[in-house]
Design an enzyme around this catalytic site. Structure first.
Site, PDB file in Angstrom:
ATOM      1  N   HIS A 121       0.803  -0.883  -0.403  1.00 49.46           N
ATOM      2  CA  HIS A 121      -0.145  -0.049  -0.081  1.00 49.46           C
ATOM      3  C   HIS A 121       1.058   1.276   0.207  1.00 49.46           C
ATOM      4  CE1 HIS A 121      -3.656  -2.553   1.690  1.00 49.46           C
ATOM      5  NE2 HIS A 121      -2.942  -2.262   0.505  1.00 49.46           N
ATOM      6  N   GLY A 188      -1.587  -9.643  12.848  1.00 44.64           N
ATOM      7  CA  GLY A 188      -2.274  -8.340  13.181  1.00 44.64           C
ATOM      8  C   GLY A 188      -3.010  -8.045  12.034  1.00 44.64           C
ATOM      9  N   GLU A 216      -7.943 -11.754  18.115  1.00 50.33           N
ATOM     10  CA  GLU A 216      -8.934 -11.456  17.342  1.00 50.33           C
ATOM     11  C   GLU A 216      -9.441 -11.829  16.683  1.00 50.33           C
ATOM     12  OE1 GLU A 216     -11.053  -9.728  18.921  1.00 50.33           O
ATOM     13  OE2 GLU A 216      -9.817  -8.052  19.842  1.00 50.33           O
TER      14      GLU A 216
HETATM   15  P1  OAD Z   1      -7.454  -3.541  10.575  1.00 57.74           P
HETATM   16  O1  OAD Z   1      -7.854  -2.105  11.439  1.00 57.74           O
HETATM   17  O2  OAD Z   1      -8.598  -3.462   9.219  1.00 57.74           O
HETATM   18  O3  OAD Z   1      -6.850  -4.865  12.120  1.00 57.74           O
HETATM   19  C1  OAD Z   1      -6.089  -4.677  12.354  1.00 57.74           C
HETATM   20  C2  OAD Z   1      -5.951  -6.173  12.848  1.00 57.74           C
HETATM   21  O4  OAD Z   1      -4.838  -5.956  14.252  1.00 57.74           O
HETATM   22  C3  OAD Z   1      -7.227  -6.557  13.141  1.00 57.74           C
HETATM   23  O5  OAD Z   1      -7.594  -8.270  13.308  1.00 57.74           O
HETATM   24  C4  OAD Z   1      -6.891  -6.659  15.192  1.00 57.74           C
HETATM   25  O6  OAD Z   1      -8.003  -7.521  15.864  1.00 57.74           O
HETATM   26  C5  OAD Z   1      -5.430  -6.899  14.889  1.00 57.74           C
HETATM   27  N1  OAD Z   1      -4.671  -6.975  15.861  1.00 57.74           N
HETATM   28  C6  OAD Z   1      -5.190  -6.006  16.908  1.00 57.74           C
HETATM   29  N2  OAD Z   1      -3.905  -5.207  18.328  1.00 57.74           N
HETATM   30  C7  OAD Z   1      -2.547  -6.366  17.680  1.00 57.74           C
HETATM   31  C8  OAD Z   1      -1.913  -6.568  17.770  1.00 57.74           C
HETATM   32  N3  OAD Z   1      -1.297  -6.224  19.319  1.00 57.74           N
HETATM   33  N4  OAD Z   1      -0.765  -8.289  17.210  1.00 57.74           N
HETATM   34  C9  OAD Z   1      -1.134  -8.945  16.551  1.00 57.74           C
HETATM   35  N5  OAD Z   1      -2.961  -8.597  15.999  1.00 57.74           N
HETATM   36  C10 OAD Z   1      -3.227  -6.796  16.424  1.00 57.74           C
HETATM   37  O7  OAD Z   1      -6.329  -3.499   9.633  1.00 57.74           O
HETATM   38  P2  OAD Z   1      -5.439  -4.277   8.765  1.00 57.74           P
HETATM   39  O8  OAD Z   1      -5.684  -5.476   8.281  1.00 57.74           O
HETATM   40  O9  OAD Z   1      -3.965  -3.973   8.259  1.00 57.74           O
HETATM   41  O10 OAD Z   1      -5.446   0.341   3.562  1.00 57.74           O
HETATM   42  O11 OAD Z   1      -6.147  -2.850   7.060  1.00 57.74           O
HETATM   43  C11 OAD Z   1      -5.956  -3.743   6.223  1.00 57.74           C
HETATM   44  C12 OAD Z   1      -6.026  -2.065   5.125  1.00 57.74           C
HETATM   45  O12 OAD Z   1      -6.877  -1.611   5.745  1.00 57.74           O
HETATM   46  C13 OAD Z   1      -4.913  -1.118   5.453  1.00 57.74           C
HETATM   47  O13 OAD Z   1      -4.002  -1.191   4.773  1.00 57.74           O
HETATM   48  C14 OAD Z   1      -5.844  -0.012   5.074  1.00 57.74           C
HETATM   49  C15 OAD Z   1      -7.495   0.204   5.243  1.00 57.74           C
HETATM   50  O14 OAD Z   1      -7.626   0.267   4.938  1.00 57.74           O
HETATM   51  C16 OAD Z   1      -5.302   1.466   2.523  1.00 57.74           C
HETATM   52  O15 OAD Z   1      -4.984   2.469   3.222  1.00 57.74           O
HETATM   53  C17 OAD Z   1      -5.785   1.145   1.478  1.00 57.74           C
END
Ligand code: OAD
Length: 249
Positions: A121, A188, A216
């Site tokens: 990204h 994550g 989660e």
């Molecule tokens: P999300 O915010 O959708 O998901 C974050 C994930 O991290 C969730 O499943 C949480 O449960 C998990 N999480 C939280 N704390 C954690 C920890 N300490 N260790 C491990 N996991 C943990 O974020 P992404 O999946 O990265 O795109 O989102 C994908 C894309 O959506 C991003 O790159 C961005 C966004 O819109 C763009 O901007 C194009």
């Protein structure tokens, strides 16, 4: 089953692995204090993607969108990599090849020292001209949206916005690494944003062992071969310690 028991079960699989893919999302940086997107207090709970993270929003109000990305850049610049990032670096000393495929734009994998990083990204630290795509080096003191020295176009953040294609060279490398790896770790990420979220499912369809690390449940959880439920900053160092202790036997 306890994490320690699951790690013990993984030992025979890990001993056969040469090439690891680590696929990361915002959760890997949560313990560095960088907000995730979809948690109740995450970025998309406070801001609307359609008002900030797309080309129309930028064209309608470049200054507003620019300031939001500059704010996010300041947040990540003040953050530091956490034990999860460093555990991924440590995997490089334990396997022949480690590819980090990240959806994050924060640069924390590079700052931790990972060497083979594929930023699907883009990056908060790469800027380019909206018109001619020439990369632009932002000076520390610069304020407001700069203009391109070559063509006068507006300079935009080097991140992928909604509705835009991923950088094709990076995507090709990420897909190839997924096809070639022996072990795929999904860490994550909520695995809901496509095409990035295709990768763990591609790995599964090719019979790779897929491990998920997340506190989660996600769309991937019920398909993953191993689910290590918990924070990346705790689970990944445990994983590294388990592999190290096996190698020293
Ligand atoms: P999300 O915010 O959708 O998901 C974050 C994930 O991290 C969730 O499943 C949480 O449960 C998990 N999480 C939280 N704390 C954690 C920890 N300490 N260790 C491990 N996991 C943990 O974020 P992404 O999946 O990265 O795109 O989102 C994908 C894309 O959506 C991003 O790159 C961005 C966004 O819109 C763009 O901007 C194009």
């Amino acid at each position: 089953m306890l994490i320690a028991d699951k790690l013990r079960e993984l030992r025979h699989i890990l001993s056969e692995v040469n090439h690891v893919v680590v696929f990361t999302g915002a959760g890997i940086s949560a313990e560095s204090g960088v907000p995730t997107f979809r948690s109740p207090d995450g970025i998309w709970a406070k801001f609307k993607p359609e008002e900030l993270a797309n080309i129309n929003a930028f064209m309608a109000n470049p200054q507003r969108v620019w300031e939001w990305y500059e704010h996010r850049r300041t947040v990540v610049d003040q953050a530091t990599p956490n034990p999860g990032h460093y555990a991924i670096v440590a995997l490089e000393s334990l396997f022949d090849r480690v590819d980090v495929i990240t959806q994050n734009v924060d640069g924390l994998h590079a700052r931790a020292g990972s060497r083979r990083i594929h930023e699907l990204h883009g990056s908060l630290h790469a800027h380019r001209c909206l018109e001619c795509s020439t990369p632009y080096d932002l000076a520390a003191t610069e304020e407001g949206v700069p203009h391109c020295p070559s063509c006068g176009g507006l300079i935009r953040p080097g991140v992928v916005w909604f509705g835009e294609d991923l950088p094709q060279d990076v995507w090709q490398r990420a897909e190839t690494s997924t096809r070639e790896c022996d072990l795929f770790l999904s860490v994550g990420t909520s695995t809901v944003v496509y095409p990035a979220a295709q990768l763990p499912f591609l790995a599964l369809s090719l019979g790779k062992h897929v491990i998920e690390v997340n506190p989660e449940a996600t769309d991937l959880t019920r398909h993953a071969d191993t689910v290590l439920q918990g924070a990346a900053g705790e689970i990944l160092p445990e994983l590294v310690a388990t592999i190290r202790s096996d190698r020293s036997k």
